[in-house]
Design a protein around this motif. Structure first.
Motif, PDB file in Angstrom:
ATOM      1  N   UNK A  69      52.171  69.773  62.084  1.00  0.00           N
ATOM      2  CA  UNK A  69      50.871  70.338  62.456  1.00  0.00           C
ATOM      3  C   UNK A  69      49.977  69.322  63.149  1.00  0.00           C
ATOM      4  N   UNK A  70      50.377  68.046  63.158  1.00  0.00           N
ATOM      5  CA  UNK A  70      49.641  67.054  63.923  1.00  0.00           C
ATOM      6  C   UNK A  70      48.904  65.996  63.137  1.00  0.00           C
ATOM      7  N   UNK A  71      49.098  65.917  61.819  1.00  0.00           N
ATOM      8  CA  UNK A  71      48.450  64.855  61.048  1.00  0.00           C
ATOM      9  C   UNK A  71      48.939  63.492  61.536  1.00  0.00           C
ATOM     10  N   UNK A  72      48.025  62.528  61.639  1.00  0.00           N
ATOM     11  CA  UNK A  72      48.388  61.194  62.116  1.00  0.00           C
ATOM     12  C   UNK A  72      49.072  60.366  61.046  1.00  0.00           C
ATOM     13  N   UNK A  73      48.598  60.503  59.802  1.00  0.00           N
ATOM     14  CA  UNK A  73      49.144  59.744  58.686  1.00  0.00           C
ATOM     15  C   UNK A  73      49.394  60.715  57.538  1.00  0.00           C
ATOM     16  N   UNK A  74      50.587  60.657  56.958  1.00  0.00           N
ATOM     17  CA  UNK A  74      50.920  61.455  55.779  1.00  0.00           C
ATOM     18  C   UNK A  74      50.938  60.508  54.579  1.00  0.00           C
ATOM     19  N   UNK A  75      50.042  60.754  53.647  1.00  0.00           N
ATOM     20  CA  UNK A  75      49.945  59.916  52.450  1.00  0.00           C
ATOM     21  C   UNK A  75      50.668  60.630  51.309  1.00  0.00           C
ATOM     22  N   UNK A  76      51.764  60.023  50.853  1.00  0.00           N
ATOM     23  CA  UNK A  76      52.601  60.634  49.830  1.00  0.00           C
ATOM     24  C   UNK A  76      52.133  60.201  48.448  1.00  0.00           C
ATOM     25  N   UNK A  77      51.644  61.146  47.668  1.00  0.00           N
ATOM     26  CA  UNK A  77      51.082  60.851  46.354  1.00  0.00           C
ATOM     27  C   UNK A  77      52.156  60.957  45.271  1.00  0.00           C
ATOM     28  N   UNK A  78      52.537  59.797  44.729  1.00  0.00           N
ATOM     29  CA  UNK A  78      53.467  59.722  43.596  1.00  0.00           C
ATOM     30  C   UNK A  78      54.840  60.332  43.885  1.00  0.00           C
ATOM     31  N   UNK A  79      55.229  60.366  45.150  1.00  0.00           N
ATOM     32  CA  UNK A  79      56.611  60.728  45.458  1.00  0.00           C
ATOM     33  C   UNK A  79      57.492  59.499  45.285  1.00  0.00           C
ATOM     34  N   UNK A  80      58.682  59.619  44.693  1.00  0.00           N
ATOM     35  CA  UNK A  80      59.560  58.463  44.534  1.00  0.00           C
ATOM     36  C   UNK A  80      60.084  57.987  45.880  1.00  0.00           C
ATOM     37  N   UNK A  81      60.569  56.750  45.947  1.00  0.00           N
ATOM     38  CA  UNK A  81      61.040  56.210  47.232  1.00  0.00           C
ATOM     39  C   UNK A  81      62.088  57.072  47.923  1.00  0.00           C
TER      40      UNK A  81
ATOM     41  N   UNK B  38      41.041  78.080  54.191  1.00  0.00           N
ATOM     42  CA  UNK B  38      41.836  79.316  54.238  1.00  0.00           C
ATOM     43  C   UNK B  38      42.479  79.537  55.600  1.00  0.00           C
ATOM     44  N   UNK B  39      42.571  78.440  56.407  1.00  0.00           N
ATOM     45  CA  UNK B  39      43.209  78.534  57.713  1.00  0.00           C
ATOM     46  C   UNK B  39      44.520  77.762  57.705  1.00  0.00           C
ATOM     47  N   UNK B  40      45.428  78.063  58.600  1.00  0.00           N
ATOM     48  CA  UNK B  40      46.657  77.269  58.711  1.00  0.00           C
ATOM     49  C   UNK B  40      46.328  75.809  59.001  1.00  0.00           C
ATOM     50  N   UNK B  41      47.167  74.907  58.523  1.00  0.00           N
ATOM     51  CA  UNK B  41      46.924  73.472  58.694  1.00  0.00           C
ATOM     52  C   UNK B  41      46.778  73.100  60.167  1.00  0.00           C
ATOM     53  N   UNK B  42      47.586  73.704  61.021  1.00  0.00           N
ATOM     54  CA  UNK B  42      47.512  73.365  62.446  1.00  0.00           C
ATOM     55  C   UNK B  42      46.130  73.646  63.018  1.00  0.00           C
ATOM     56  N   UNK B  43      45.456  74.679  62.483  1.00  0.00           N
ATOM     57  CA  UNK B  43      44.137  75.046  63.009  1.00  0.00           C
ATOM     58  C   UNK B  43      43.082  74.014  62.612  1.00  0.00           C
ATOM     59  N   UNK B  44      43.003  73.684  61.307  1.00  0.00           N
ATOM     60  CA  UNK B  44      41.943  72.749  60.909  1.00  0.00           C
ATOM     61  C   UNK B  44      42.245  71.314  61.333  1.00  0.00           C
ATOM     62  N   UNK B  45      43.519  70.977  61.472  1.00  0.00           N
ATOM     63  CA  UNK B  45      43.856  69.653  62.001  1.00  0.00           C
ATOM     64  C   UNK B  45      43.422  69.541  63.460  1.00  0.00           C
ATOM     65  N   UNK B  46      43.700  70.565  64.255  1.00  0.00           N
ATOM     66  CA  UNK B  46      43.290  70.550  65.663  1.00  0.00           C
ATOM     67  C   UNK B  46      41.768  70.510  65.784  1.00  0.00           C
ATOM     68  N   UNK B  47      41.087  71.244  64.909  1.00  0.00           N
ATOM     69  CA  UNK B  47      39.626  71.261  64.948  1.00  0.00           C
ATOM     70  C   UNK B  47      39.048  69.891  64.618  1.00  0.00           C
ATOM     71  N   UNK B  48      39.586  69.240  63.586  1.00  0.00           N
ATOM     72  CA  UNK B  48      39.097  67.909  63.217  1.00  0.00           C
ATOM     73  C   UNK B  48      39.356  66.907  64.330  1.00  0.00           C
ATOM     74  N   UNK B  49      40.503  66.977  64.954  1.00  0.00           N
ATOM     75  CA  UNK B  49      40.808  66.042  66.042  1.00  0.00           C
ATOM     76  C   UNK B  49      39.910  66.268  67.253  1.00  0.00           C
ATOM     77  N   UNK B  50      39.512  67.495  67.469  1.00  0.00           N
ATOM     78  CA  UNK B  50      38.620  67.784  68.585  1.00  0.00           C
ATOM     79  C   UNK B  50      37.201  67.269  68.296  1.00  0.00           C
ATOM     80  N   UNK B  51      36.749  67.419  67.047  1.00  0.00           N
ATOM     81  CA  UNK B  51      35.387  67.027  66.700  1.00  0.00           C
ATOM     82  C   UNK B  51      35.256  65.535  66.398  1.00  0.00           C
ATOM     83  N   UNK B  52      36.350  64.900  65.967  1.00  0.00           N
ATOM     84  CA  UNK B  52      36.328  63.470  65.610  1.00  0.00           C
ATOM     85  C   UNK B  52      37.503  62.764  66.281  1.00  0.00           C
ATOM     86  N   UNK B  53      37.522  62.723  67.595  1.00  0.00           N
ATOM     87  CA  UNK B  53      38.698  62.208  68.297  1.00  0.00           C
ATOM     88  C   UNK B  53      38.958  60.721  68.083  1.00  0.00           C
TER      89      UNK B  53
END
Length: 277
Positions: A204-216, A169-184
């Motif tokens: 928001x800082x994700x390292x890899x964006x995995x596109x699920x079933x999006x066309x080319x 229930x938090x903005x993506x930037x918040x939980x992404x930053x938290x995960x990167x801090x705890x699992x650098x």
């Protein structure tokens, strides 16, 4: 590429499943001690996999293998894959286990190679969606085909699915930053099926964006809109990726093609000749 080797315990378990208390037919016919030779050959073109394990299976029953073709080798129809000599009893004990192992593993390796060849220069990574209990064989076959593993399991990779985000229930930037801090030391991969969501996650800082079933063409828009970020995320295509569309995703700028397709490949066809010496 180096490929793994199945353990002795795994090979023993395969034999125990197929021949738990001896070979009733061969023993009853009284032919178990007859000198014999077995020959494996490719009925069609294939990428060979698990010849080393097939040879080890014959060794474990007292036979002597030879002419073993290394995993990852492309062969034409009729190519010799493996021979072994021993008693008729020993060869019959290992025959079907060794043949079937090679057929399934080579089928996976062959399809993995087709996807790799369809998108030269682009990484092809196979998911953890192999048949439960058969992961070592699947991993070996993927490697023999020239692909890599996307994930070996849940324990070592950080991949956020929409099913995870449903609980946040938090903005993506918040939980992404938290995960990167705890699992650098971990790269943060996030899956989405939306162009706009993909761009937001990248910003928001994700390292890899995995596109699920999006066309080319949609993947190309994500690549175009995120390449200016510093650092730019890796864009991975997933969901329905196979040899028919791999080139299109690579041309769209996807750096990784995530696929389960090799696991559903038709087994290769190995011809077996077993005869007296």
């Amino acid at each position: 590429m180096a490929v793994i080797t199945l353990t002795d315990a795994a090979l023993d378990a395969m034999l125990a499943q197929d021949v738990p208390y001896g070979d009733l037919t061969t023993d009853a016919l009284g032919i178990a001690q007859r000198p014999a030779r077995i020959r494996f050959a490719a009925r069609g073109a294939m990428v060979v996999c698990a010849g080393e394990e097939a040879a080890a299976l014959f060794t474990r029953v007292g036979a002597v293998p030879a002419d073993v073709v290394a995993s990852g080798t492309e062969v034409e129809p009729g190519a010799l894959l493996l021979t072994a000599t021993g008693t008729a009893g020993s060869l019959h004990r290992a025959w079907k286990v060794a043949q079937t192992l090679m057929e399934y593993a080579s089928g996976i390796a062959t399809r993995a190679r087709r996807i790799v060849d369809a998108a030269p220069g682009t990484a092809v990574a196979c998911t953890r969606k192999s048949f439960p209990g058969a992961k070592p064989i699947a991993v070996k076959a993927v490697q023999a085909g020239g692909a890599t593993m996307h994930r070996l399991g849940l324990s070592e990779t950080l991949l956020i699915f929409p099913e995870h985000r449903a609980f946040l229930d938090r903005p993506a930037a918040d939980w992404i930053a938290d995960l990167k801090r705890r699992l650098p030391e971990k790269r943060l991969v996030v899956e989405t099926d939306s162009v706009e969501d993909a761009v937001m996650l990248a910003e928001a800082g994700a390292d890899v964006i995995q596109l699920e079933k999006l066309p080319p063409e949609a993947a190309a828009r994500v690549v175009a809109r995120t390449r200016g970020l510093a650092p730019a995320p890796v864009i991975a295509a997933a969901g329905g990726v196979d040899e028919t569309n791999a080139a299109a995703y690579a041309a769209a700028g996807c750096a990784v093609l995530v696929t389960s397709a090799p696991y559903f490949a038709k087994p290769a066809d190995v011809k077996v000749t077993l005869e007296p010496v």
